[in-house]
Write a protein that holds these residues in place. Structure first.
Motif, PDB file in Angstrom:
ATOM      1  N   TYR A   1     -99.622   2.981  77.398  1.00  0.00           N
ATOM      2  CA  TYR A   1    -100.773   2.083  77.491  1.00  0.00           C
ATOM      3  C   TYR A   1    -100.943   1.310  76.178  1.00  0.00           C
ATOM      4  O   TYR A   1    -101.110   0.087  76.179  1.00  0.00           O
ATOM      5  CB  TYR A   1    -102.053   2.846  77.840  1.00  0.00           C
ATOM      6  CG  TYR A   1    -103.255   1.945  77.851  1.00  0.00           C
ATOM      7  CD1 TYR A   1    -103.449   1.040  78.883  1.00  0.00           C
ATOM      8  CD2 TYR A   1    -104.171   1.958  76.813  1.00  0.00           C
ATOM      9  CE1 TYR A   1    -104.528   0.182  78.891  1.00  0.00           C
ATOM     10  CE2 TYR A   1    -105.256   1.098  76.804  1.00  0.00           C
ATOM     11  CZ  TYR A   1    -105.432   0.211  77.846  1.00  0.00           C
ATOM     12  OH  TYR A   1    -106.491  -0.652  77.848  1.00  0.00           O
ATOM     13  N   LEU A   2    -100.904   2.012  75.065  1.00  0.00           N
ATOM     14  CA  LEU A   2    -101.029   1.368  73.765  1.00  0.00           C
ATOM     15  C   LEU A   2     -99.922   0.327  73.574  1.00  0.00           C
ATOM     16  O   LEU A   2    -100.176  -0.795  73.126  1.00  0.00           O
ATOM     17  CB  LEU A   2    -100.977   2.395  72.638  1.00  0.00           C
ATOM     18  CG  LEU A   2    -101.001   1.828  71.222  1.00  0.00           C
ATOM     19  CD1 LEU A   2    -102.306   1.100  70.939  1.00  0.00           C
ATOM     20  CD2 LEU A   2    -100.751   2.922  70.214  1.00  0.00           C
TER      21      LEU A   2
ATOM     22  N   SER B   1    -101.814   7.909  72.288  1.00  0.00           N
ATOM     23  CA  SER B   1    -100.778   8.382  71.381  1.00  0.00           C
ATOM     24  C   SER B   1    -100.111   7.169  70.759  1.00  0.00           C
ATOM     25  O   SER B   1    -100.044   6.099  71.365  1.00  0.00           O
ATOM     26  CB  SER B   1     -99.724   9.192  72.139  1.00  0.00           C
ATOM     27  OG  SER B   1    -100.303  10.345  72.689  1.00  0.00           O
ATOM     28  N   LEU B   2     -99.595   7.336  69.554  1.00  0.00           N
ATOM     29  CA  LEU B   2     -98.925   6.236  68.869  1.00  0.00           C
ATOM     30  C   LEU B   2     -97.463   6.110  69.271  1.00  0.00           C
ATOM     31  O   LEU B   2     -96.861   5.056  69.105  1.00  0.00           O
ATOM     32  CB  LEU B   2     -99.023   6.423  67.353  1.00  0.00           C
ATOM     33  CG  LEU B   2    -100.440   6.369  66.786  1.00  0.00           C
ATOM     34  CD1 LEU B   2    -100.416   6.694  65.302  1.00  0.00           C
ATOM     35  CD2 LEU B   2    -101.059   5.006  67.023  1.00  0.00           C
ATOM     36  N   SER B   3     -96.895   7.187  69.770  1.00  0.00           N
ATOM     37  CA  SER B   3     -95.480   7.156  70.159  1.00  0.00           C
ATOM     38  C   SER B   3     -95.254   8.119  71.317  1.00  0.00           C
ATOM     39  O   SER B   3     -96.131   8.901  71.678  1.00  0.00           O
ATOM     40  CB  SER B   3     -94.589   7.527  68.967  1.00  0.00           C
ATOM     41  OG  SER B   3     -94.901   8.829  68.516  1.00  0.00           O
ATOM     42  N   GLY B   4     -94.074   8.022  71.882  1.00  0.00           N
ATOM     43  CA  GLY B   4     -93.724   8.903  72.986  1.00  0.00           C
ATOM     44  C   GLY B   4     -94.208   8.396  74.326  1.00  0.00           C
ATOM     45  O   GLY B   4     -94.773   7.308  74.443  1.00  0.00           O
TER      46      GLY B   4
END
Length: 112
Positions: free
Chosen positions: A87-88, A79-82
């Protein structure tokens, strides 16, 4: 593996392309050659990068085996956010501690 790439991904012979099929962390620890590009597209399960390839030390090794103007391209499923983007975010942070420039390009977004 090369046959699969040729049959399913239309890989063509290329004198500039050298495919190495071995344990990535082991190879990074042994290699003395410098590369223009490192492509990280490694998963131990459906969406999980093996731990040993997602550490600060592994990212540093990738940097060390690049030529001066080389690039690392990483395929990260996240996911890009939240909360599910942790991990990202950690990978972005570690890469940005080692590399001068870090770019992220989302390949798919799910509006739900």
């Amino acid at each position: 593996m090369k046959k699969i790439a040729e049959d399913y991904f239309l890989l063509e012979e290329n004198e500039h392309l050298h495919i190495i099929h071995t344990d990535a962390r082991y190879y990074l620890n042994q290699v003395e050659k410098k590369y223009d590009v490192i492509l990280g597209d490694v998963f131990s399960q459906l969406r999980t990068v093996p731990f040993q390839l997602s550490t600060y030390e592994a990212i540093q090794k990738k940097y060390d085996v690049l030529k001066e103007d080389g690039v690392v391209i990483e395929n990260i499923i996240s996911s890009l956010s939240g909360e599910t983007s942790m991990y990202l975010q950690s990978q972005y942070y570690m890469f940005s501690q080692i590399f001068d420039k870090v770019y992220m390009y989302p390949s798919h977004t799910d509006p739900t």
